[in-house]
Design a protein around this motif. Structure first.
Motif, PDB file in Angstrom:
ATOM      1  N   UNK A   1     -12.826  16.083   5.728  1.00 16.15           N
ATOM      2  CA  UNK A   1     -11.612  15.352   5.364  1.00 16.15           C
ATOM      3  C   UNK A   1     -10.379  16.211   5.608  1.00 16.15           C
ATOM      4  N   UNK A   2      -9.293  15.574   5.943  1.00 12.11           N
ATOM      5  CA  UNK A   2      -8.028  16.273   6.059  1.00 12.11           C
ATOM      6  C   UNK A   2      -6.945  15.353   5.505  1.00 12.11           C
ATOM      7  N   UNK A   3      -6.111  15.907   4.639  1.00  9.39           N
ATOM      8  CA  UNK A   3      -4.991  15.166   4.072  1.00  9.39           C
ATOM      9  C   UNK A   3      -3.730  15.512   4.858  1.00  9.39           C
ATOM     10  N   UNK A   4      -3.027  14.483   5.296  1.00  9.43           N
ATOM     11  CA  UNK A   4      -1.786  14.690   6.046  1.00  9.43           C
ATOM     12  C   UNK A   4      -0.642  14.094   5.240  1.00  9.43           C
ATOM     13  N   UNK A   5       0.307  14.939   4.905  1.00  7.20           N
ATOM     14  CA  UNK A   5       1.533  14.463   4.243  1.00  7.20           C
ATOM     15  C   UNK A   5       2.519  14.088   5.330  1.00  7.20           C
ATOM     16  N   UNK A   6       2.870  12.811   5.381  1.00 14.25           N
ATOM     17  CA  UNK A   6       3.749  12.294   6.429  1.00 14.25           C
ATOM     18  C   UNK A   6       5.100  11.953   5.820  1.00 14.25           C
ATOM     19  N   UNK A   7       6.129  12.575   6.350  1.00 11.96           N
ATOM     20  CA  UNK A   7       7.503  12.291   5.928  1.00 11.96           C
ATOM     21  C   UNK A   7       8.165  11.347   6.926  1.00 11.96           C
ATOM     22  N   UNK A   8       9.188  10.672   6.465  1.00 12.05           N
ATOM     23  CA  UNK A   8       9.932   9.764   7.338  1.00 12.05           C
ATOM     24  C   UNK A   8      10.652  10.550   8.426  1.00 12.05           C
ATOM     25  N   UNK A   9      10.779   9.941   9.579  1.00 13.97           N
ATOM     26  CA  UNK A   9      11.498  10.562  10.680  1.00 13.97           C
ATOM     27  C   UNK A   9      12.968  10.723  10.306  1.00 13.97           C
TER      28      UNK A   9
ATOM     29  N   UNK B   1       4.392   6.729   5.517  1.00 15.07           N
ATOM     30  CA  UNK B   1       4.716   7.981   4.847  1.00 15.07           C
ATOM     31  C   UNK B   1       3.851   8.174   3.611  1.00 15.07           C
ATOM     32  N   UNK B   2       3.771   9.428   3.148  1.00 10.88           N
ATOM     33  CA  UNK B   2       2.998   9.758   1.955  1.00 10.88           C
ATOM     34  C   UNK B   2       1.820  10.644   2.299  1.00 10.88           C
ATOM     35  N   UNK B   3       0.942  10.871   1.313  1.00 13.97           N
ATOM     36  CA  UNK B   3      -0.276  11.660   1.504  1.00 13.97           C
ATOM     37  C   UNK B   3      -1.411  10.724   1.883  1.00 13.97           C
ATOM     38  N   UNK B   4      -1.949  10.900   3.085  1.00 12.62           N
ATOM     39  CA  UNK B   4      -2.996  10.022   3.592  1.00 12.62           C
ATOM     40  C   UNK B   4      -4.245  10.829   3.916  1.00 12.62           C
ATOM     41  N   UNK B   5      -5.390  10.232   3.624  1.00 14.63           N
ATOM     42  CA  UNK B   5      -6.675  10.896   3.848  1.00 14.63           C
ATOM     43  C   UNK B   5      -7.252  10.420   5.177  1.00 14.63           C
TER      44      UNK B   5
END
Length: 818
Positions: free
Chosen positions: A623-631, A601-605
């Protein structure tokens, strides 16, 4: 202690003055400022510099240690803490000096750094030594920090930090102290390391009783200052040793500043005020100012001052998102117990604090039983950390505590050039995406405002360069998204290979230099791809989609393949339906990324690369930043899908219940006599009115008393003989007499009672269930004869009154709803 050392001899002979005991708080103020100076002095991003003699010098250890690319660790340094032990020290001063020394050695971030502690006074007689070793040179890993912290804090033994007695030599031999520190650091090797001396003093050089500087009657202090300026400080320059004096009490800032300026001057950054300098603090407010100044000049490490309070307490300190290494330092009473809570409100387990991993961070705590406890954190979570401090077992608390964080960021950059294969004379966009060594994006970090990024294009042509910005202004796409953009023009006539280079520097950040190679194309009739989407968000297990713009300069369709490059610590994202056909001309295509269920989780590049499937040649990247939240939990997912319908259903059911209740009540009212009035009339005049308030199974009972008297009454009672009244389906009423006869009352109907009375049922003046008749003062309404006085009107109270006489009331029409 004596007064701070002056850089030049003073006219006249020295006057020996011992300063009385200082205020107890001065040394603690000094400790805070020492920590700030440590942050300002640590190595980091630096450009070419001028040596002390003004000539251009090669990049030193300060720069080479900071400019590694890629950089994954903090560069180690060597530290000497030199503590004044002159006779003016009070007992509290000694305690706080020990604490200041512990702050310095425990605040250092790099495990490979080394530190030693020296104490100094003067050599006034045979057997005295001006400088002695308090703690030997120690590697500042976990065990080393624990050992040197315990060494610095000890109170017993001849080598402990202490106030010197007159027989030990209690003057202030600053030249000897600095000279010994420089010699020890030089002899320790490690020429590639920055070397720092922290000098703690509140006096000037005072060696008036030291025979080593001349026979009695000579100006010994002047001789000592000549040695300082002519030998000691030049030797520090040759050994690449910086000197950071810290004075407190009545110390002379000008004298200490001259000492700082006389040492090695390689700064930690390109800012002029980041060179070694002195600080003098007298109050807590001034200490805060000194810390703010140190923060402003630091380029490779930074300090955040947190809360303070009385034990037991809970304090907080904030670690920025660009930090990759940090030390949370807690000043507290001895043996006070400390608990650490991360920004996600998760308490760090006690068994993880001793070289353990938790939630993606590595922890190592030292000094738990002392007055300075340090928690070194690798890859700390950004945000506000809370520190809960409990009293030592068997105590009731009390004593002051404070928390400070010293941090450093080891950022990595990724360079993207679009178009990847430009032609001569064409504009190219160079994007530099910043991320931590774990691959976490620094999007939105307030520290981005201080980051400087310079890009250049080199090859077999004249170099072109420009600063890159993250301000959202053309050509940058979005402000503070962690991606810096610059526009460069390929020189006309350029051909062959090129290299795009990005140079990143900032306060508290270890600099990074990255390159991206490419080839200059001779023909624009090629296929190019440019990522359009820069930011996506989703949950573990989700699919997220972005767009890519493709320019096909040929007359044939081209098959394009999208590939994702995952960061080191999050190998859980892949492209689905990775290939698509790009028709001639301009077109836009969707690229879908699938996030694994165990993605971090978090902001990943991430990096999206686009390749011509026919020949494998890269045609673009972004580049693309993906904000991943917990399921979310199963219930949360169910509620997300069905929650709205459930709410609508509950509301509809509630409304239906209300409607049914109202309808039922109305039906019951239609079969219940409650709320209606029983009206007794004599010869057409109303003499009694009673509201029916109670019924049993739709039937009410009453009796009529005194029907043959002047005052007949209707009494609601079940006592025999009684009447029973109920409702009919047509809205009328059925009244059963005590004799068993049933009278059905229709609209406007009445039945006789006695010889001259009759009973009828009125709608009632209050239809509320259980409501009182109008007036609310009783259950009946009676009339008085005309002229009869109401109480309190016309006649005195207790005077003769007319007897009440029943009078005719205005006729009441019967309700049409019968």
């Amino acid at each position: 202690m004596s007064r701070a050392g002056a850089p030049r001899p003073r006219a006249g002979g020295p006057t020996r003055r011992r300063v009385a005991a200082r205020a107890a708080g001065r040394a603690s103020v000094a400790a805070a400022a020492v920590l700030a100076l440590l942050a300002a002095a640590a190595p980091g991003s630096a450009a070419a510099y001028q040596a002390a003699d003004g000539t251009s010098a090669a990049r030193s250890a300060y720069e080479t240690a900071a400019r590694r690319a890629p950089s994954d660790k903090n560069s180690p340094i060597d530290i000497a803490v030199v503590v004044d032990e002159s006779g003016s020290l009070s007992a509290d001063d000694v305690v706080r000096e020990r604490q200041a020394a512990k702050l310095v050695v425990q605040g250092e971030i790099a495990d490979e750094s080394r530190a030693l502690i020296l104490g100094f006074g003067s050599a006034d007689r045979d057997g005295n030594t001006a400088v002695h070793e308090v703690c030997p040179l120690t590697v500042l890993n976990g065990a080393g920090r624990e050992a040197i912290s315990a060494c610095a804090g000890r109170a017993d033994g001849p080598d402990a930090i202490h106030k010197r007695a007159e027989t030990e030599g209690n003057g202030t031999d600053i030249p000897n102290a600095i000279g010994e520190a420089v010699s020890r650091l030089r002899n320790a090797g490690g020429n590639e390391r920055p070397r720092l001396v922290f000098l703690l003093t509140d006096g000037v050089t005072d060696v008036s009783d030291s025979p080593g500087y001349g026979p009695p009657g000579t100006d010994r202090t002047a001789a000592a200052l000549r040695r300082l300026n002519d030998l000691v400080l030049p030797d520090a320059v040759k050994a690449h040793v910086q000197i950071w004096p810290l004075g407190f009490g009545q110390a002379d800032l000008n004298a200490l500043s001259a000492i700082a300026a006389g040492g090695y001057q390689q700064p930690c950054s390109q800012r002029p005020d980041s060179k070694p300098h002195a600080s003098v603090v007298r109050t807590a407010v001034e200490a805060t100012t000194a810390l703010e100044q140190a923060l402003a000049v630091a380029r490779c490490a930074d300090v955040v001052i947190g809360d303070s309070g009385t034990v037991p307490t809970e304090l907080s300190v904030t670690i920025p998102s660009v930090a990759t290494d940090g030390t949370i330092q807690v000043l507290k009473p001895d043996d006070a117990r400390v608990t650490y809570i991360d920004p996600d409100n998760k308490e760090i387990p006690a068994d993880k604090l001793d070289k353990g991993d938790f939630e993606g961070s590595h922890f190592e705590v030292t000094g738990k039983i002392g007055s300075v406890e340090s928690l070194r954190v690798r890859d700390p979570k950004p945000g506000t950390w809370r520190v809960r401090i409990a009293p030592a077992p068997g105590t009731n608390g009390g004593g002051q505590a404070s928390v400070t964080a010293i941090w450093q960021g080891v950022l990595q950059s990724q360079v993207y050039v679009n178009p990847t294969a430009p032609t001569a004379g064409e504009d190219v966009l160079v994007r530099v995406a910043l991320l931590t060594r774990r691959g976490v994006s620094v999007r939105g970090a307030k520290e981005l405002r201080a980051i400087q990024v310079a890009v250049k294009l080199t090859g077999g042509f004249q170099t072109v360069s420009a600063p890159a910005a993250d301000d959202g202004k053309d050509p940058d796409d979005e402000a503070s998204d962690g991606t810096f953009t610059a526009k460069l023009t390929v020189p006309v006539g350029a051909s062959g290979a090129y290299t795009a280079t990005a140079d990143v520097s900032a306060p508290g950040i270890v600099g990074d230099v990255r390159t991206a190679p490419g080839q200059i194309s001779a023909d624009r009739a090629v296929v190019r791809a440019v990522g359009v989407t820069r930011y996506l968000s989703g949950e573990q297990g989700d699919s997220v989609s972005g767009q890519v713009a493709v320019t096909n300069g040929t007359d044939q369709p081209h098959r394009v393949r999208a590939e994702v490059v995952n960061p080191r610590d999050n190998q859980h994202v892949r492209v689905t339906a990775a290939e698509f056909d790009a028709q001639p001309g301009n077109s836009t295509h969707k690229v879908t990324l699938e996030l694994d269920g165990d993605a971090r989780t978090g902001d990943w590049q991430f990096t999206l690369k686009y390749v011509d499937a026919a020949n494998g040649q890269q045609i673009g990247s972004a580049p693309v930043t993906i904000h991943i939240d917990a399921r979310p939990s199963a219930f949360t997912l169910w509620w997300r899908d069905w929650g709205t319908l459930v709410i609508i259903g509950v509301v509809a059911l509630f409304v239906a219940v209300i409607v049914v209740a109202i309808a039922t009540r109305r039906r019951r009212d239609a079969r219940d006599p409650r709320g209606h009035d029983l009206v007794l009339r004599r010869e057409g005049r109303e003499v009694e009115r009673v509201t029916i308030r109670r019924s049993v199974n739709g039937e009410a009972t009453f009796r009529i008393d005194g029907v043959r008297t002047p005052r007949p009454r209707v009494v609601l009672s079940a006592t025999a003989p009684c009447y029973r009244i109920s409702r009919l389906q047509d809205g009328g009423f059925a009244v059963r007499t005590p004799e068993g006869r049933t009278e059905n009352l229709r609209r406007g109907g009445a039945f006789p009672v006695g010889e001259d009375c009759e009973l009828l049922v009125d709608k009632g003046r209050s239809r509320l269930f259980g409501g009182r008749a109008p007036g609310g003062q009783g259950r009946t309404t009676r009339r008085q004869a005309p002229g009869a006085d109401a109480p309190g009107r016309g006649r005195p109270v207790g005077g003769p009154t007319a007897a009440p006489v029943d009078v005719e009331a205005p006729p009441t029409p019967y309700d049409s709803e019968w």
